[in-house]
Enzyme design. Structure first.
Site, PDB file in Angstrom:
ATOM      1  N   LYS A  66       1.826  -4.284   0.749  1.00  0.00           N
ATOM      2  CA  LYS A  66       2.500  -3.075   1.253  1.00  0.00           C
ATOM      3  C   LYS A  66       2.863  -2.090   0.138  1.00  0.00           C
ATOM      4  CE  LYS A  66       4.460  -5.134   5.422  1.00  0.00           C
ATOM      5  NZ  LYS A  66       5.684  -5.339   6.232  1.00  0.00           N
ATOM      6  N   ASP A 102       7.675  -0.341  10.293  1.00  0.00           N
ATOM      7  CA  ASP A 102       8.504  -1.553  10.408  1.00  0.00           C
ATOM      8  C   ASP A 102       9.909  -1.244  10.943  1.00  0.00           C
ATOM      9  OD1 ASP A 102       6.636  -3.465   9.586  1.00  0.00           O
ATOM     10  OD2 ASP A 102       7.079  -3.143   7.467  1.00  0.00           O
TER      11      ASP A 102
END
Ligand code: ATR
Length: 274
Positions: A66, A102
């Protein structure tokens, strides 16, 4: 031609994302293919370049890529810039847009699936790593009364609070300073349960608390949920709904269509129980 999407990670074999996106595509009538792709630990940029060369339209990014995806993106959404990490890539001509869904997935799960209104609530976020950082801005945007970050290493919680100081006054504490403090919602964003370790939290922290939420999930209660339940939390939840929520937000970013998450979450939950 069927549009191509993928999730990149290492490991990736057990990713639930292909099944989630296949279910979203079927439910919304979108013509797409979504694959799990293993990238070598030092080969993420190459894997993405290959994917773009094949005509890939967008991708999800999971552990451990990420932060690398954040650096690889040629443009970032505000929420990805805030998170310091990218979990969703959008191929736009020669540009690679980096987004992070997220936090939106977490907030949607708490507010929509669990019907827990965040407005006016006192939130305690445990952990100060990448997982915590990714959800702070979306949590603040949901209108809580206060956000406190507690971490084993106080310095990292302090840094995080300073990073978001322009959005809100965030309190940073070490775990020992939590004794006697009251919160409405406790969110576990540490990776302690991956190592099977319990968090050193005061025993009264969960007493009568409205929701104890673990960003991890597993079959049955996670160690954090078991601890919270034992110590009097009224309600506990794991992060399976966040997983589906972040996927739904990514699907919306790519396709402009918002899929229903409840049926997919119910199906995953049933599979996890067997
Ligand atoms: P992630 O991307 O999952 O957030 P990370 O950036 O490595 O992973 O952060 C892990 C978080 O879990 C950190 O907040 C870490 O605390 P420290 O900053 O003090 O290291 C926390 N953590 C991991 N194991 C823990 C444990 N056994 N007890 C308490 N906190 C723990």
């Amino acid at each position: 031609m069927t549009d191509l999407y993928a999730v990149f990670g290492n490991p990736i074999a057990h990713s639930k994302s292909p099944a989630i996106h296949a279910a979203f595509a079927a439910a919304t009538g979108q013509d797409l293919r979504y694959e799990a792709r293993l990238a070598a630990v030092d080969g993420f940029a190459w894997a993405v370049a290959d994917f773009v060369g094949e005509g890939g339209r967008g991708a999800n990014v999971t552990v451990p890529f990420k932060e690398e995806a954040f650096r690889l993106a040629t443009r970032l959404s505000d929420r990805a810039a805030r998170a310091g990490a990218v979990n969703t890539l959008i191929v736009d001509g020669t540009e690679l847009l980096g987004d992070n869904t997220d936090g939106a997935g977490l907030v949607a799960d708490i507010v929509d699936n669990l019907s827990f209104d965040l407005r006016g609530r006192r939130i305690l976020l445990l952990g100060a790593g990448g997982a915590a950082r990714g959800v702070i801005a979306p949590l603040l945007a949901a209108g809580p009364a206060a956000l406190t970050i507690a971490n084993r290493s106080l310095g990292k919680a302090d840094d995080l609070a300073r990073n978001f100081a322009d959005l809100a006054a965030i309190e940073a504490l070490s775990f020992d300073c939590l004794a006697g403090r009251r919160f409405d919602l406790v969110i576990n964003a540490t990776s302690a349960s991956l190592a099977g370790e319990a968090l050193p939290l005061p025993p009264d922290l969960f007493s009568g608390i409205g929701l104890a939420y673990d960003m991890m999930y597993g079959k049955g209660d996670t160690p954090f949920m078991a601890q919270a339940r034992r110590q009097g939390a009224l309600r506990c939840a794991d992060g399976l709904g966040m997983l589906v929520g972040q996927a739904a937000e990514a699907f919306f970013v790519w396709r402009g269509v918002r899929p229903a998450t409840a049926p997919v979450l119910a199906e995953l939950r049933a599979k996890l129980a067997t």
